[in-house]
Design a protein around this motif. Structure first.
Motif: not given
Length: 424
Positions: A214-234
């Motif tokens: 689950i942690g690795r999936f979250t880290c992969l998802a950060f690539k798609w959310l880069r530039g959207w800090p509120a979404a990354e924190i959420s």
């Protein structure tokens, strides 16, 4: 309770905890000790709130009607506490001391559970499994209570890492063992050594694997959310809860272990997937989440103290003293006996005598032990005497560690001169 009353009560508690850190500092009390005192006083005040003016009286009345269950602690607050602590951990420093940390976190839990279980079963007349269950409950240590004291006196970072690392994995190991023993007590599992060990390993290792994925999936998802800090924190907030809930309810492994491992993965790998500015914002946000969760879980748990101690007798005092002495003895066996053995075997860096003295005495218990004891009281299928025995003994023991160990830990650190150390 209507939603308006619930929001009013929760907002009142949040307003109350805003003033507690500075008040605790001025009174020179550890924050967890101050929370325990305030929670107990709030519980008593809520029972006799008719004397108060309208706004205060309504607030106390609403707080008195809060239905605080073990699930509130374990599902709402615990994932946030675990994820916040693991997210802020320095994984490289953690790996440097992994041997001593695992020894104190896993072996110490087993030793403490066994010693407490055997001693209490001989004295109390309760069944061995019930006493072992109590031993697992009191084996969980509270990192927030100890680390806050370390920060106040300026203790070395390595000492903080050892205690935080122990407490994270300690909670995971103790709760996994608690789940196995509760199953034995309620006849959901068979009482065979191989089965017990197999169930414990499945819960612990399975939770670790689930949290890693689950942690690795979250880290992969950060690539798609880069530039959207509120979404990354959420996404990290969602990860804390999903890693716990999916592991517990769908994979039937330890949600605590999963949440801890997911937090460690996001804290180490995730920082390379998002911008430094966003990670700083993420860290500050989680520090705030952790403050809310730690304060509320401890305040709400302390409000249960009068209820949990309602049927206390002099025999319970004897049990509490026995548990206090036995847990210190079990911790001494591991900290002063087994941890130095690791160094002689070349496993892990040396942990000095002064560090070991603080680690031994700093095994404070907190809201997690309260929550697990409360979960036992909610098991109506268990005999009433077993539920009362565990509730009163655990509550009294937690208070003993807070007021005895917690109040003397800071002077001990200063007496040993650890507040003057700047390095490892």
């Amino acid at each position: 309770m209507d939603i308006g009353s619930f929001v009013f009560g929760l907002a009142g508690l949040l307003a109350l905890i805003c003033f507690m850190p500075p008040l605790a500092g001025r009174m020179k009390l550890p924050y967890s000790v101050f929370l325990a005192i305030c929670g107990s006083l709030l519980a008593y005040a809520s029972y006799v709130h008719q004397w108060a003016p309208p706004v205060l009286g309504d607030f106390l009345g609403i707080v008195n009607t809060f239905d605080i269950s073990s699930e509130t602690f374990l599902i709402v607050f615990l994932p946030i506490l675990l994820f916040e602590t693991s997210l802020s951990m320095n994984v490289r420093r953690l790996m440097d001391d992994l041997g001593p940390i695992l020894m104190m976190a896993i072996v110490a839990v087993i030793v403490s559970t066994l010693l407490v279980g055997v001693v209490l079963s001989k004295v109390s007349g309760m069944g061995l499994v019930a006493c072992l269950l109590l031993g697992a409950i009191v084996a969980t240590t509270d990192p927030a209570a100890v680390v806050s004291i370390f920060r106040e006196v300026g203790a070395p970072k390595r000492l903080t890492t050892l205690v935080e690392g122990e407490s994270l994995l300690n909670d995971a190991a103790a709760i996994a063992l608690y789940s196995v023993l509760l199953g034995l007590l309620t006849k959901d599992r068979s009482w065979e050594l191989f089965t017990v060990v197999n169930d414990f390993l499945l819960l612990f290792l399975g939770g670790g694997l689930a949290g890693f994925l689950i942690g690795r999936f979250t880290c992969l998802a950060f690539k798609w959310l880069r530039g959207w800090p509120a979404a990354e924190i959420s996404l990290t907030v969602a990860t804390a809860y999903l890693s716990y809930f999916i592991s517990e309810h769908y994979l039937h492994v330890s949600g605590v272990v999963a949440t801890v491992v997911a937090g460690l993965v996001v804290g180490s790998t995730g920082r390379t997937r998002i911008s430094p500015t966003t990670f700083d914002t993420l860290s500050h946000s989680w520090h705030q989440f952790g403050f809310w969760a730690n304060s509320l879980i401890f305040l709400l748990a302390a409000m249960l103290i009068p209820k949990m101690m309602e049927h206390m007798t002099w025999m319970h005092v004897v049990y509490i003293l026995l548990v206090f002495v036995t847990t210190l003895s079990a911790r001494a066996i591991v900290v002063f006996g087994l941890v130095p053995l690791l160094t002689r075997l070349g496993i892990g860096a040396r942990v000095g005598k002064r560090f070991r003295a603080v680690i031994w005495w700093g095994g404070l218990r907190g809201a997690v032990s309260f929550a697990l004891a409360l979960a036992v009281t909610e098991r109506v299928g268990l005999p009433a005497e077993v539920r009362e025995f565990i509730a009163v003994t655990v509550t009294g023991f937690v208070l003993a560690t807070l007021f005895i160990n917690g109040m003397t830990l800071q002077p001990l650190i200063r007496w040993l001169g650890l507040n003057k150390m700047k390095s490892r």
